[in-house]
Design a protein around this motif. Structure first.
Motif, PDB file in Angstrom:
ATOM      1  N   MET A  90       0.851  -1.191   0.000  1.00 27.54           N
ATOM      2  CA  MET A  90       0.000   0.000   0.000  1.00 27.54           C
ATOM      3  C   MET A  90       0.884   1.237   0.000  1.00 27.54           C
ATOM      4  N   ILE A  91       0.542   2.224  -0.824  1.00 27.36           N
ATOM      5  CA  ILE A  91       1.390   3.407  -0.953  1.00 27.36           C
ATOM      6  C   ILE A  91       1.239   4.294   0.292  1.00 27.36           C
ATOM      7  N   PRO A  92       2.271   5.037   0.664  1.00 24.72           N
ATOM      8  CA  PRO A  92       2.219   5.866   1.889  1.00 24.72           C
ATOM      9  C   PRO A  92       1.092   6.893   1.871  1.00 24.72           C
ATOM     10  N   GLU A  93       0.807   7.500   0.687  1.00 22.97           N
ATOM     11  CA  GLU A  93      -0.254   8.504   0.624  1.00 22.97           C
ATOM     12  C   GLU A  93      -1.614   7.903   0.965  1.00 22.97           C
ATOM     13  N   PHE A  94      -1.821   6.655   0.566  1.00 22.56           N
ATOM     14  CA  PHE A  94      -3.081   5.983   0.848  1.00 22.56           C
ATOM     15  C   PHE A  94      -3.193   5.653   2.336  1.00 22.56           C
ATOM     16  N   ILE A  95      -2.119   5.149   2.914  1.00 25.72           N
ATOM     17  CA  ILE A  95      -2.140   4.798   4.341  1.00 25.72           C
ATOM     18  C   ILE A  95      -2.345   6.044   5.189  1.00 25.72           C
ATOM     19  N   GLY A  96      -1.753   7.174   4.765  1.00 27.73           N
ATOM     20  CA  GLY A  96      -1.873   8.396   5.545  1.00 27.73           C
ATOM     21  C   GLY A  96      -3.287   8.919   5.625  1.00 27.73           C
ATOM     22  N   ARG A  97      -4.134   8.561   4.670  1.00 25.25           N
ATOM     23  CA  ARG A  97      -5.525   9.019   4.687  1.00 25.25           C
ATOM     24  C   ARG A  97      -6.434   8.055   5.427  1.00 25.25           C
ATOM     25  N   LEU A  98      -5.863   7.010   5.990  1.00 23.37           N
ATOM     26  CA  LEU A  98      -6.591   6.068   6.850  1.00 23.37           C
ATOM     27  C   LEU A  98      -5.893   6.044   8.210  1.00 23.37           C
ATOM     28  N   PRO A  99      -6.089   7.084   9.014  1.00 19.92           N
ATOM     29  CA  PRO A  99      -5.277   7.242  10.234  1.00 19.92           C
ATOM     30  C   PRO A  99      -5.552   6.200  11.305  1.00 19.92           C
ATOM     31  N   ILE A 100      -6.721   5.578  11.305  1.00 14.56           N
ATOM     32  CA  ILE A 100      -7.074   4.623  12.363  1.00 14.56           C
ATOM     33  C   ILE A 100      -6.847   3.214  11.830  1.00 14.56           C
ATOM     34  N   LEU A 101      -5.838   2.546  12.359  1.00 14.21           N
ATOM     35  CA  LEU A 101      -5.479   1.192  11.942  1.00 14.21           C
ATOM     36  C   LEU A 101      -5.685   0.249  13.124  1.00 14.21           C
ATOM     37  N   PHE A 102      -6.458  -0.793  12.914  1.00 10.53           N
ATOM     38  CA  PHE A 102      -6.668  -1.778  13.980  1.00 10.53           C
ATOM     39  C   PHE A 102      -6.912  -3.144  13.344  1.00 10.53           C
ATOM     40  N   SER A 103      -6.799  -4.174  14.156  1.00 10.06           N
ATOM     41  CA  SER A 103      -6.936  -5.541  13.674  1.00 10.06           C
ATOM     42  C   SER A 103      -8.046  -6.255  14.423  1.00 10.06           C
ATOM     43  N   LEU A 104      -8.559  -7.300  13.800  1.00  8.99           N
ATOM     44  CA  LEU A 104      -9.549  -8.166  14.417  1.00  8.99           C
ATOM     45  C   LEU A 104      -8.911  -9.515  14.714  1.00  8.99           C
ATOM     46  N   ASP A 105      -9.346 -10.129  15.795  1.00  9.33           N
ATOM     47  CA  ASP A 105      -8.765 -11.397  16.223  1.00  9.33           C
ATOM     48  C   ASP A 105      -9.356 -12.552  15.426  1.00  9.33           C
ATOM     49  N   ALA A 106      -8.543 -13.600  15.277  1.00 12.46           N
ATOM     50  CA  ALA A 106      -9.059 -14.836  14.696  1.00 12.46           C
ATOM     51  C   ALA A 106     -10.034 -15.474  15.682  1.00 12.46           C
ATOM     52  N   LEU A 107     -11.021 -16.161  15.153  1.00 14.03           N
ATOM     53  CA  LEU A 107     -12.058 -16.741  16.001  1.00 14.03           C
ATOM     54  C   LEU A 107     -11.585 -18.035  16.636  1.00 14.03           C
ATOM     55  N   SER A 108     -11.698 -18.107  17.962  1.00 15.82           N
ATOM     56  CA  SER A 108     -11.347 -19.324  18.686  1.00 15.82           C
ATOM     57  C   SER A 108     -12.553 -20.262  18.714  1.00 15.82           C
ATOM     58  N   GLU A 109     -12.330 -21.456  19.247  1.00 14.27           N
ATOM     59  CA  GLU A 109     -13.421 -22.432  19.313  1.00 14.27           C
ATOM     60  C   GLU A 109     -14.533 -21.955  20.241  1.00 14.27           C
ATOM     61  N   ASP A 110     -14.159 -21.322  21.354  1.00 15.39           N
ATOM     62  CA  ASP A 110     -15.181 -20.798  22.277  1.00 15.39           C
ATOM     63  C   ASP A 110     -15.983 -19.677  21.623  1.00 15.39           C
ATOM     64  N   MET A 111     -15.310 -18.816  20.846  1.00 15.17           N
ATOM     65  CA  MET A 111     -16.020 -17.730  20.173  1.00 15.17           C
ATOM     66  C   MET A 111     -16.988 -18.277  19.123  1.00 15.17           C
ATOM     67  N   LEU A 112     -16.619 -19.363  18.453  1.00 16.16           N
ATOM     68  CA  LEU A 112     -17.510 -19.958  17.465  1.00 16.16           C
ATOM     69  C   LEU A 112     -18.762 -20.524  18.127  1.00 16.16           C
ATOM     70  N   VAL A 113     -18.598 -21.088  19.334  1.00 11.92           N
ATOM     71  CA  VAL A 113     -19.768 -21.580  20.070  1.00 11.92           C
ATOM     72  C   VAL A 113     -20.681 -20.418  20.432  1.00 11.92           C
ATOM     73  N   GLN A 114     -20.094 -19.309  20.859  1.00 12.59           N
ATOM     74  CA  GLN A 114     -20.894 -18.130  21.179  1.00 12.59           C
ATOM     75  C   GLN A 114     -21.620 -17.592  19.954  1.00 12.59           C
ATOM     76  N   ILE A 115     -20.929 -17.588  18.808  1.00 13.02           N
ATOM     77  CA  ILE A 115     -21.545 -17.096  17.572  1.00 13.02           C
ATOM     78  C   ILE A 115     -22.758 -17.942  17.195  1.00 13.02           C
ATOM     79  N   LEU A 116     -22.703 -19.228  17.526  1.00 16.81           N
ATOM     80  CA  LEU A 116     -23.808 -20.110  17.176  1.00 16.81           C
ATOM     81  C   LEU A 116     -25.091 -19.786  17.933  1.00 16.81           C
ATOM     82  N   LYS A 117     -24.976 -19.328  19.185  1.00 20.01           N
ATOM     83  CA  LYS A 117     -26.184 -19.235  20.017  1.00 20.01           C
ATOM     84  C   LYS A 117     -26.463 -17.874  20.640  1.00 20.01           C
ATOM     85  N   GLU A 118     -25.470 -16.973  20.761  1.00 15.07           N
ATOM     86  CA  GLU A 118     -25.679 -15.761  21.543  1.00 15.07           C
ATOM     87  C   GLU A 118     -26.209 -14.553  20.764  1.00 15.07           C
TER      88      GLU A 118
END
Length: 508
Positions: free
Chosen positions: A382-410
């Protein structure tokens, strides 16, 4: 040509008034296409809208049509283009100077003799059935800063639909809250010389972790227009594919062509990692770096001309101008291979010495994307000019087995709740025991595609149940067991009026 002065004569005064009232209706959006059967009812009412035989636009959009034959009508734009083309042909001088508007007002066509178009076999003219005009909604008030929900309320609402990802939900809640405070404040915020910048976001996360679902839920809670675009189809202007401005066309459509409402909306551009620069490319990268450069003006804020009701500028549709200064842009992508870049950075100073870390220290780290930086995104392509216009950078976690169980029912829209509602329409109660939920989550985790695997797994073993249960009206309840998921047994079937459960493995 149908005479405009034609009027139906009827002894019933009520029918006459109905006909006249229908003729005064204004054209609206077009709907289903029906074939003209040359019936008197279709010709004498305004329930149908005619097509232009050349550009196929209806009269409600193209304007008044010129009837050159009983079964053929042409709009003024196409007729003018025809005269312009004929004026450039050798041997027909002066035709290009004819103005179709003047010709219609005078009712004469100078020095032109037409063939009798009614003798030509054009077939039946198609007409468009008009939709009933929608009831006008009450005008929405301008965004009020006092009505913007606080970040903790936004996150609490997201918790009802999205499992886990607490950090991502916290970041998005604060960013959206600040953005709409900036929009609501308007010019008042700039009175003291302090101008609040946009809080565009870039989210990084593995496939199936809920990036798109988070944005959809957020737009639904805020009741703002949302456009979801796929970056893989975008190309530089002039090449085959969607122009960059097509993302704004989708936003305008989501806002019912209300420019003011669209300028307060959210644009989510998915698969943004597909725009990364191609390494060692010997030809022009029209779908990568060029698209990043073209998106700079959209992200920062500019006035862009957008076609109304179409994604192509070449379509014969009117254009409108949209100011992107107050549009919130959220970009997301899986960024495959980014983990290797992060590992390389973390292992730079840990290869030699007694206190050195092992190079395979981070190989089993599932949530390595938490340590992503803008430098890693730049190395990815990704070019620096593009990244600079997206100032908020964050990541999402991979889903664990417990989270998948929660997704099924909660969540409120959980997959299990959807099937329970389907069977409830047949007056059958559906239940899942804990072992079955854990077995489903374990199989989904092995597929390594996130929450998307849950649906495919449940569809597989629910097929026979959804097929067999409607056959027997005596079935009152079904319990999915772990043995049924592991294909070593069957579901527990309870008949109506009997408190005990019996194992009926023949259902599968």
């Amino acid at each position: 040509m149908i005479d405009n002065d034609y009027r139906e004569v009827d002894t019933d005064e009520k029918n006459v008034s109905d006909v006249e009232e229908t003729k005064e209706g204004t054209p609206v959006e077009t709907g289903e296409v029906v074939t003209d059967d040359s019936t008197e009812d279709n010709e004498k009412t305004d329930d149908f809208d005619e097509f232009c035989a050349m550009c196929r636009r209806p009269a409600s959009k193209a304007g008044k049509l010129i009837h050159v034959a009983p079964n053929m009508a042409i709009c003024q734009d196409c007729m003018q283009k025809t005269f312009d083309t004929m004026g450039q042909m050798p041997g027909i001088p002066g035709l290009g100077d004819i103005n179709i508007g003047d010709m219609l007002s005078s009712g004469k066509m100078p020095n032109i003799q037409f063939v009798n178009m009614s003798d030509l076999p054009f077939g039946n003219q198609q007409k468009v059935k008009k939709k009933k005009p929608k009831e006008k909604k009450k005008e929405e008030p301008v965004l009020d800063i006092r009505k913007i929900p606080a970040p903790h309320k936004i996150k609490a609402s997201l918790d009802d639909y999205v499992v886990g990802q607490d950090y991502a939900k916290k970041v998005m809640s604060v960013a959206v809250y600040n953005h709409y405070k900036r929009v609501a404040a308007g010019t008042e915020a700039n009175a003291d010389g302090v101008e609040i910048e946009k809080s565009n976001m870039l989210m990084v996360g593995p496939t199936g972790c809920g990036k798109t679902y988070l944005v959809k839920t957020l737009a639904k809670l805020l009741d703002v227009p949302l456009a979801i675009a796929d970056a893989t189809s975008l190309t530089e202007a002039g090449y085959i594919g969607d122009d960059i401005e097509s993302v704004l066309s989708k936003l305008l459509t989501a806002a019912d062509n209300d420019v003011e409402k669209a300028e307060r909306g959210i644009v989510f551009i998915d698969e943004i990692d597909k725009l990364a620069k191609k390494k060692n490319a010997t030809q022009r990268d029209v779908s990568g770096e060029s698209v990043q450069q073209g998106m700079l003006k959209l992200l920062e804020g500019a006035e862009v001309e957008v076609p109304i009701g179409a994604t192509s500028k070449n379509a014969m549709v009117p254009m409108t101008t949209i100011d992107t200064s107050n549009i919130l842009f959220i970009c997301g992508g899986a960024f495959p291979g980014l983990e290797d870049i992060i590992k390389e950075r973390l292992n730079e100073h840990a290869s030699i010495g007694f206190q050195a870390d092992l190079k395979d220290k981070y190989d089993k780290e599932e949530n390595l994307l938490r340590q992503v930086t803008t430098e890693d995104i730049r190395k990815f392509g990704m070019i620096p000019e593009f990244i600079g216009r997206l100032p908020i950078l964050f990541s999402l976690d991979a889903l664990s087995e417990d989270m998948l169980v929660q997704i099924l029912k909660e969540p409120k829209n959980a997959i299990i709740k959807q099937y329970q509602k389907l069977l409830a329409m047949d007056e059958v109660k559906l239940e899942f025991d804990d072992g079955a939920l854990r077995a489903i989550a374990k199989r989904a985790k092995e597929k390594n595609v996130g929450a998307r695997a849950l649906r495919s797994i449940i569809e597989e073993f629910m097929l026979d149940i959804m097929y067999e249960i409607p056959k027997d009206d005596n079935i009152g309840a079904v319990t999915i067991t772990e043995a049924y998921i592991e294909k070593t047994g069957g579901p527990l079937i309870q008949m109506r009026g009997t408190p005990e459960l019996e194992d009926k493995s023949g259902t599968n």
